[in-house]
Motif scaffolding. Structure first.
Motif, PDB file in Angstrom:
ATOM      1  N   TRP A  35       5.913  -2.741  -1.684  1.00 52.93           N
ATOM      2  CA  TRP A  35       6.143  -2.407  -3.088  1.00 52.93           C
ATOM      3  C   TRP A  35       7.644  -2.359  -3.309  1.00 52.93           C
ATOM      4  N   PRO A  36       8.140  -2.886  -4.423  1.00 50.22           N
ATOM      5  CA  PRO A  36       9.581  -2.833  -4.679  1.00 50.22           C
ATOM      6  C   PRO A  36      10.053  -1.383  -4.846  1.00 50.22           C
ATOM      7  N   ASP A  37      11.261  -1.119  -4.380  1.00 47.39           N
ATOM      8  CA  ASP A  37      11.924   0.172  -4.592  1.00 47.39           C
ATOM      9  C   ASP A  37      11.082   1.371  -4.181  1.00 47.39           C
ATOM     10  N   ASN A  38      10.520   1.327  -2.967  1.00 44.90           N
ATOM     11  CA  ASN A  38       9.780   2.505  -2.508  1.00 44.90           C
ATOM     12  C   ASN A  38      10.305   2.917  -1.154  1.00 44.90           C
ATOM     13  N   GLU A  39      10.657   4.185  -1.054  1.00 44.10           N
ATOM     14  CA  GLU A  39      11.222   4.728   0.175  1.00 44.10           C
ATOM     15  C   GLU A  39      10.189   4.870   1.280  1.00 44.10           C
ATOM     16  N   GLU A  40       8.914   4.983   0.901  1.00 46.04           N
ATOM     17  CA  GLU A  40       7.850   5.168   1.894  1.00 46.04           C
ATOM     18  C   GLU A  40       7.466   3.873   2.586  1.00 46.04           C
ATOM     19  N   LYS A  41       8.022   2.738   2.137  1.00 44.80           N
ATOM     20  CA  LYS A  41       7.668   1.419   2.690  1.00 44.80           C
ATOM     21  C   LYS A  41       6.170   1.150   2.552  1.00 44.80           C
ATOM     22  N   LEU A  42       5.642   1.442   1.364  1.00 47.49           N
ATOM     23  CA  LEU A  42       4.235   1.188   1.101  1.00 47.49           C
ATOM     24  C   LEU A  42       3.998  -0.308   0.950  1.00 47.49           C
ATOM     25  N   VAL A  43       2.853  -0.750   1.405  1.00 49.07           N
ATOM     26  CA  VAL A  43       2.486  -2.169   1.373  1.00 49.07           C
ATOM     27  C   VAL A  43       1.903  -2.519   0.003  1.00 49.07           C
ATOM     28  N   MET A  44       2.518  -3.497  -0.668  1.00 57.49           N
ATOM     29  CA  MET A  44       1.979  -4.004  -1.922  1.00 57.49           C
ATOM     30  C   MET A  44       0.889  -5.020  -1.644  1.00 57.49           C
ATOM     31  N   HIS A  45       1.104  -5.826  -0.597  1.00 58.01           N
ATOM     32  CA  HIS A  45       0.109  -6.830  -0.206  1.00 58.01           C
ATOM     33  C   HIS A  45       0.243  -7.127   1.275  1.00 58.01           C
ATOM     34  N   GLY A  46      -0.850  -6.967   1.997  1.00 58.56           N
ATOM     35  CA  GLY A  46      -0.910  -7.344   3.397  1.00 58.56           C
ATOM     36  C   GLY A  46      -2.022  -8.354   3.593  1.00 58.56           C
ATOM     37  N   HIS A  47      -1.758  -9.363   4.403  1.00 61.19           N
ATOM     38  CA  HIS A  47      -2.737 -10.441   4.583  1.00 61.19           C
ATOM     39  C   HIS A  47      -2.778 -10.814   6.062  1.00 61.19           C
ATOM     40  N   LEU A  48      -3.918 -10.542   6.680  1.00 63.45           N
ATOM     41  CA  LEU A  48      -4.140 -10.925   8.071  1.00 63.45           C
ATOM     42  C   LEU A  48      -5.062 -12.133   8.093  1.00 63.45           C
ATOM     43  N   THR A  49      -4.596 -13.213   8.698  1.00 62.39           N
ATOM     44  CA  THR A  49      -5.465 -14.347   9.011  1.00 62.39           C
ATOM     45  C   THR A  49      -5.779 -14.223  10.490  1.00 62.39           C
ATOM     46  N   THR A  50      -7.031 -13.936  10.803  1.00 66.02           N
ATOM     47  CA  THR A  50      -7.421 -13.656  12.179  1.00 66.02           C
ATOM     48  C   THR A  50      -7.405 -14.922  13.027  1.00 66.02           C
ATOM     49  N   ALA A  51      -7.472 -14.719  14.335  1.00 67.66           N
ATOM     50  CA  ALA A  51      -7.509 -15.856  15.260  1.00 67.66           C
ATOM     51  C   ALA A  51      -8.737 -16.732  14.998  1.00 67.66           C
ATOM     52  N   ALA A  52      -9.806 -16.137  14.468  1.00 68.47           N
ATOM     53  CA  ALA A  52     -11.018 -16.898  14.158  1.00 68.47           C
ATOM     54  C   ALA A  52     -10.927 -17.617  12.809  1.00 68.47           C
ATOM     55  N   GLY A  53      -9.843 -17.333  12.047  1.00 70.77           N
ATOM     56  CA  GLY A  53      -9.629 -18.038  10.795  1.00 70.77           C
ATOM     57  C   GLY A  53     -10.102 -17.330   9.542  1.00 70.77           C
ATOM     58  N   TRP A  54     -10.700 -16.140   9.650  1.00 67.63           N
ATOM     59  CA  TRP A  54     -11.089 -15.422   8.438  1.00 67.63           C
ATOM     60  C   TRP A  54      -9.973 -14.474   8.021  1.00 67.63           C
ATOM     61  N   ASP A  55     -10.014 -14.050   6.769  1.00 71.94           N
ATOM     62  CA  ASP A  55      -8.928 -13.273   6.181  1.00 71.94           C
ATOM     63  C   ASP A  55      -9.339 -11.849   5.862  1.00 71.94           C
ATOM     64  N   LEU A  56      -8.390 -10.930   5.998  1.00 75.78           N
ATOM     65  CA  LEU A  56      -8.528  -9.557   5.545  1.00 75.78           C
ATOM     66  C   LEU A  56      -7.246  -9.221   4.802  1.00 75.78           C
ATOM     67  N   MET A  57      -7.392  -8.716   3.596  1.00 73.90           N
ATOM     68  CA  MET A  57      -6.229  -8.355   2.799  1.00 73.90           C
ATOM     69  C   MET A  57      -6.282  -6.870   2.491  1.00 73.90           C
ATOM     70  N   CYS A  58      -5.088  -6.271   2.265  1.00 75.91           N
ATOM     71  CA  CYS A  58      -5.042  -4.849   1.992  1.00 75.91           C
ATOM     72  C   CYS A  58      -3.754  -4.473   1.278  1.00 75.91           C
ATOM     73  N   ALA A  59      -3.712  -3.238   0.818  1.00 82.38           N
ATOM     74  CA  ALA A  59      -2.520  -2.684   0.177  1.00 82.38           C
ATOM     75  C   ALA A  59      -2.597  -1.172   0.251  1.00 82.38           C
TER      76      ALA A  59
END
Length: 133
Positions: A35-59
């Motif tokens: 997230w812009p301008d956040n001291e806590e380093k909060l995630v605005m968007h996280g995207h994991l593409t697994t070794a098997a090729g499927w996706d998991l997204m989070c924030a």
């Protein structure tokens, strides 16, 4: 053209830790946008593409209260590059529901919008103007 759907999980400040853990479990590569301008380093968007090729997204959802609810923890994200079809789907899903973020261009270059449909399900749409492979 491509259109896909992915589960998107909300966290209370520990999305970064969760992504590292999920990568250890499933392998693969991830990307994190804070997230812009956040001291806590909060995630605005996280995207994991697994070794098997499927996706998991989070924030990290800073507005999430003390009590969990399914609506606060998870939503369905539709992503793809078929601009006209996805705009039409976004509009159709919003009928009788509530648009929480209009489908417009975002800082990462894609169009993004969010809505809660008439059944209370949260949806996000990420529309790329570049073809997805």
């Amino acid at each position: 053209m491509t259109i896909k759907a992915t589960t998107y999980v909300g966290f209370r400040g520990n999305a970064r830790e969760a992504l590292h853990f999920y990568r250890e479990v499933f392998g693969g590569e991830f990307q994190i946008m804070d997230w812009p301008d956040n001291e806590e380093k909060l995630v605005m968007h996280g995207h994991l593409t697994t070794a098997a090729g499927w996706d998991l997204m989070c924030a990290d959802n800073p507005e999430m209260g003390a009590e969990d609810s399914a609506a606060q923890r998870m939503n369905i994200v539709v992503w793809g590059d078929d601009v006209e079809t996805m705009k039409s789907q976004f509009e159709a899903l919003s009928a009788g529901g509530e648009v929480q973020m209009p489908l417009v261009e975002q800082q990462w270059g894609d169009m993004f919008g969010g809505l809660k449909d008439k059944f209370g399900v949260d949806w996000g749409f990420n529309v790329s103007t570049s073809p997805i492979e």
